[in-house]
Design a protein around this motif. Structure first.
Motif, PDB file in Angstrom:
ATOM      1  N   ILE A 189       7.303  -0.029   5.047  1.00  0.00           N
ATOM      2  CA  ILE A 189       8.381  -0.132   4.066  1.00  0.00           C
ATOM      3  C   ILE A 189       9.181   1.173   4.064  1.00  0.00           C
ATOM      4  O   ILE A 189      10.404   1.181   4.075  1.00  0.00           O
ATOM      5  N   TRP A 190       8.469   2.290   4.076  1.00  0.00           N
ATOM      6  CA  TRP A 190       9.144   3.585   3.949  1.00  0.00           C
ATOM      7  C   TRP A 190       8.109   4.661   4.192  1.00  0.00           C
ATOM      8  O   TRP A 190       6.923   4.473   3.936  1.00  0.00           O
ATOM      9  N   SER A 191       8.557   5.796   4.708  1.00  0.00           N
ATOM     10  CA  SER A 191       7.635   6.927   4.801  1.00  0.00           C
ATOM     11  C   SER A 191       8.421   8.227   4.782  1.00  0.00           C
ATOM     12  O   SER A 191       9.613   8.246   5.096  1.00  0.00           O
ATOM     13  N   ILE A 192       7.747   9.287   4.370  1.00  0.00           N
ATOM     14  CA  ILE A 192       8.368  10.614   4.351  1.00  0.00           C
ATOM     15  C   ILE A 192       7.254  11.626   4.588  1.00  0.00           C
ATOM     16  O   ILE A 192       6.112  11.411   4.176  1.00  0.00           O
ATOM     17  N   ALA A 193       7.596  12.693   5.300  1.00  0.00           N
ATOM     18  CA  ALA A 193       6.589  13.706   5.619  1.00  0.00           C
ATOM     19  C   ALA A 193       6.277  14.552   4.381  1.00  0.00           C
ATOM     20  O   ALA A 193       7.122  14.697   3.492  1.00  0.00           O
ATOM     21  N   PRO A 194       5.070  15.127   4.307  1.00  0.00           N
ATOM     22  CA  PRO A 194       4.769  16.074   3.226  1.00  0.00           C
ATOM     23  C   PRO A 194       5.727  17.264   3.314  1.00  0.00           C
ATOM     24  O   PRO A 194       6.213  17.595   4.393  1.00  0.00           O
ATOM     25  N   GLN A 195       6.009  17.867   2.167  1.00  0.00           N
ATOM     26  CA  GLN A 195       6.897  19.028   2.165  1.00  0.00           C
ATOM     27  C   GLN A 195       6.192  20.183   1.463  1.00  0.00           C
ATOM     28  O   GLN A 195       6.312  20.353   0.244  1.00  0.00           O
TER      29      GLN A 195
ATOM     30  N   LEU B 260       0.851  -1.191   0.000  1.00  0.00           N
ATOM     31  CA  LEU B 260       0.000   0.000   0.000  1.00  0.00           C
ATOM     32  C   LEU B 260       0.883   1.236   0.000  1.00  0.00           C
ATOM     33  O   LEU B 260       1.779   1.359   0.835  1.00  0.00           O
ATOM     34  N   ASP B 261       0.615   2.125  -0.967  1.00  0.00           N
ATOM     35  CA  ASP B 261       1.343   3.400  -1.066  1.00  0.00           C
ATOM     36  C   ASP B 261       0.301   4.505  -0.921  1.00  0.00           C
ATOM     37  O   ASP B 261      -0.635   4.581  -1.720  1.00  0.00           O
ATOM     38  N   GLN B 262       0.424   5.338   0.118  1.00  0.00           N
ATOM     39  CA  GLN B 262      -0.537   6.426   0.359  1.00  0.00           C
ATOM     40  C   GLN B 262       0.208   7.759   0.343  1.00  0.00           C
ATOM     41  O   GLN B 262       1.307   7.854   0.916  1.00  0.00           O
ATOM     42  N   ARG B 263      -0.389   8.762  -0.292  1.00  0.00           N
ATOM     43  CA  ARG B 263       0.278  10.068  -0.406  1.00  0.00           C
ATOM     44  C   ARG B 263      -0.721  11.200  -0.197  1.00  0.00           C
ATOM     45  O   ARG B 263      -1.859  11.139  -0.668  1.00  0.00           O
ATOM     46  N   HIS B 264      -0.263  12.201   0.507  1.00  0.00           N
ATOM     47  CA  HIS B 264      -1.097  13.385   0.711  1.00  0.00           C
ATOM     48  C   HIS B 264      -0.186  14.571   0.993  1.00  0.00           C
ATOM     49  O   HIS B 264       0.917  14.401   1.517  1.00  0.00           O
ATOM     50  N   LEU B 265      -0.652  15.760   0.655  1.00  0.00           N
ATOM     51  CA  LEU B 265       0.123  16.968   0.910  1.00  0.00           C
ATOM     52  C   LEU B 265       0.004  17.416   2.358  1.00  0.00           C
ATOM     53  O   LEU B 265       0.858  18.138   2.868  1.00  0.00           O
ATOM     54  N   ASP B 266      -1.066  16.967   3.026  1.00  0.00           N
ATOM     55  CA  ASP B 266      -1.312  17.391   4.399  1.00  0.00           C
ATOM     56  C   ASP B 266      -0.984  16.238   5.351  1.00  0.00           C
ATOM     57  O   ASP B 266      -1.497  15.127   5.211  1.00  0.00           O
ATOM     58  N   ALA B 267      -0.121  16.522   6.324  1.00  0.00           N
ATOM     59  CA  ALA B 267       0.360  15.459   7.212  1.00  0.00           C
ATOM     60  C   ALA B 267      -0.785  14.831   8.007  1.00  0.00           C
ATOM     61  O   ALA B 267      -0.834  13.607   8.177  1.00  0.00           O
ATOM     62  N   ASP B 268      -1.710  15.651   8.481  1.00  0.00           N
ATOM     63  CA  ASP B 268      -2.823  15.104   9.260  1.00  0.00           C
ATOM     64  C   ASP B 268      -3.709  14.224   8.378  1.00  0.00           C
ATOM     65  O   ASP B 268      -4.159  13.160   8.793  1.00  0.00           O
ATOM     66  N   ALA B 269      -3.952  14.702   7.164  1.00  0.00           N
ATOM     67  CA  ALA B 269      -4.792  13.917   6.250  1.00  0.00           C
ATOM     68  C   ALA B 269      -4.110  12.596   5.913  1.00  0.00           C
ATOM     69  O   ALA B 269      -4.756  11.543   5.824  1.00  0.00           O
TER      70      ALA B 269
END
Lengths: 414, 414
Positions: free
Chosen positions: A319-325, A282-291
């Motif tokens: 597997i991996w994660s990174i905060a929105p920037q 599962l790969d999830q992406r969002h611009l807002d950290a809370d979202a």
């Protein structure tokens, strides 16, 4: 005067020099990539623009100004194998045209310093880890991990870097390059279909998505496909299937996020048995950290519900994660103004893929990106393309953004 | 008197003789399998029972009667590798105890002929094709296909058969063994959880399921997991996921059928891309041919709907299919009566797995099977087991069925 046509002809020349019938071949730390860089240096001959390579292998072109405070324009000449003709190098070549234009405009001495950087190994195509040069500058390079990287031929990143005079152990010293940075701007093809669908040539980028990447494993019980009644099954694939559907609802509720299940592996994986174990990614992406955190939590809750319904267990593994920037609000406004001045309409959009700009922004340097439409919404492929009139508009608008940012740096106290 | 305890001790002896810590090792056409057969022949020593091997390698025990019309009791000594201690051999050993009992009862000369057959290679574990010996007898053996079969070590079926004196080219001549067959009965462990769930020891089998086995391939478009909005995706996995759920509804509507998706393979199958191609396998089974055809049609219609919704294409490929094989109504009644006389309650159920009995029934010989409960509903595994009191009940009830069938053959004109 800015010569946007020149950028197009430079791009075509680079394609001839470093591509073949399968596409661009400028994989970082290879001979073809080095050839691209050597040719780029010739583009500033005759200008009072210096070039140098830093401790991480990033190539910097510098036009010194009255103030050491610096506007940085970034891009990357490196490509994936069989890559497109625009990804990364559009930014560098437009940047070089803009720095030449600034040089002419300010008679070789602009009020602030202007630099163009060609980041080393944005793609990470050979060693599996992207953003090498920019993360060395931002301070985010994971040295312990980088020491372990090897390519498909068994050559270590350490060895590959040595050939180009780079010592992995001191690469982080490149961070000094950002000391006087007052703003960072980057032009890039969108690599997605959003601007295409809206029939827009250009967009202002709000930031790069944060990413949560997990493997989810459902475990049930293998059972004979003929002798096991439906209500007695512990079907790991059924739970996975429900997840594959649910991520669409999770993404919709998130207002702007995306979710992808890209891999599904079944065991025993034979036609005559109920699936005992199913592993999905599962790969999830969002611009807002809370979202993004909500999306992840919703996926966890859903996975437990589906596991329970299918009478199977579920286990998660990060597997991996990174905060929105998120990018700089003032620079996003400037980017939008430059686009509207050039072609009348603009859309603000997040970037799904990561970019070097995210590394620079993470070092607290005001940052923004401009996107130009991608035909088919496709990149990392030889069919990657953008209409020439859109490329021209992008160089013009990006030059406007550079000019406006330069003025902002001048008037904006440190 | 019938000695059902003797069958239990024979089963345990066979386990010692031909099993190890991983389970039964009586794979057809191996030395261990031959040892099991040689030992079985010793069980009729001292009785006027002859034994012979036919052109397909089936081992026949014959007690000649006043009439050539024959009651056949079938089973198979061969097992899968690491198999259970009951699958197939319970039938043979119970059959041998019953033929010995008939011999005693009718003083060596029953009114009709009684035979026990140990079919050769029911499991198909080594060459991937089950029911070799019984299909040679029924006339269903596909010789062209059989000639191409090889095991994992590269040995052809033809060569393996030769070691045991069998000529593949003339195996079909074994069909003459069924010439005088008037009825066929077979006892087997259920290999599923139905009787266990109903807390019943025995069941009367209605027939073997027909099977439709297909591969379904959905094709969409690989796309970047970060830059591709959800509504722009052509996600082959989403269509597959909907199928994985829908088969439960299809099975429920079919009243008695089962559907299994046992394998799901994704391409490119990476965490950062929408799935371009997804291939799933579908196995559908039902006792009723019309219901099976409806299940298949419903799956086709659903696959097209889901493909359309996910904006992908769909293609079907038949892997294998076989028609349902209903058993003989009169013999099913006899089976039920024998069970009720033995333990008071009976359930009628279809057989999900195939059995040699299906081959015999397809040759228009009145056929029925009796199932005895499987603990855990599991077989083809060393943990396969059945309570000893249930095994004893099964031998007693099966003897009653044999006796009743014998009387029916006597009174029933040809």
């Amino acid at each position: 005067m800015l010569d946007a046509e020149r950028t197009i002809s430079d791009l075509k020349h680079l394609r001839e020099l470093t591509g073949n019938e399968d596409g661009a071949q400028r994989v970082a730390f290879t001979e073809t990539w080095a050839r691209a860089r050597a040719w780029c240096r010739t583009l500033v001959e005759g200008f009072p623009i210096t070039s140098e390579t830093d401790e991480a292998g990033n190539l910097w072109f510098t036009l010194k100004g009255d103030s050491p405070r610096t506007l940085i324009i970034g891009g990357h000449l490196d490509s994936v194998p069989n890559g497109g003709w625009l990804d990364g190098c559009l930014n560098v070549l437009a940047g070089i045209e803009i720095i030449r234009q600034m040089c002419r405009k300010y008679d070789g001495r602009p009020p602030i310093t202007i630099r163009v950087v060609d980041w080393a190994d944005e793609e990470g195509a050979r060693f599996g880890k992207s953003l090498f040069g920019s993360s060395a500058c931002s301070g985010n390079l994971n040295l312990a991990e980088a020491r372990t990287l090897v390519d498909a031929a068994g050559i270590s990143l350490t060895s590959a870097l040595q050939i180009y005079g780079i010592d992995l152990e001191t690469a982080h010293q490149a961070g000094s390059q950002l000391r006087d940075a007052a703003a960072y701007i980057e032009l890039h093809i969108e690599q997605g279909p959003v601007l295409l669908d809206m029939d827009l040539s250009l967009g202002a980028v709000l930031g790069t998505f944060g990413v949560e990447r997990h493997a989810i494993t459902f475990r049930g019980q293998a059972a004979h496909s003929g002798s096991t009644p439906m209500n007695r099954r512990k079907d790991a694939l059924l739970a996975s299937a429900n997840m594959c559907r649910e991520i669409y609802a999770i993404a919709e509720r998130s207002h702007g996020g995306v979710c992808t299940i890209g891999s599904c592996v079944t065991h025993p994986g034979i036609v005559t048995s109920v699936v005992e174990t199913c592993r999905i990614t599962l790969d999830q992406r969002h611009l807002d950290a809370d979202a993004l955190a909500r999306m992840l939590e919703e996926a966890r809750v859903a996975s437990e519900q589906f596991a329970s319904e299918a009478k199977v267990s579920v286990a998660w593994e990060r597997i991996w994660s990174i905060a929105p920037q998120p990018f700089h609000p003032q620079l996003i406004d400037f980017c939008e103004e430059a686009i509207i001045a050039t072609c009348g309409r603009c859309h603000r959009l997040p970037s799904g893929p990561l970019h070097d700009a995210a590394e620079v922004a993470s070092a607290s340097i005001p940052t923004v990106m401009m996107f130009v439409q991608s035909l088919h919404g496709i990149s990392h492929n030889k069919i990657e393309d953008t209409r020439e009139e859109h490329l021209i508009e992008s160089v013009i608008a990006f030059d406007r953004l550079a000019q406006r940012t330069l003025e902002w740096i001048q008037t904006n106290p440190e």
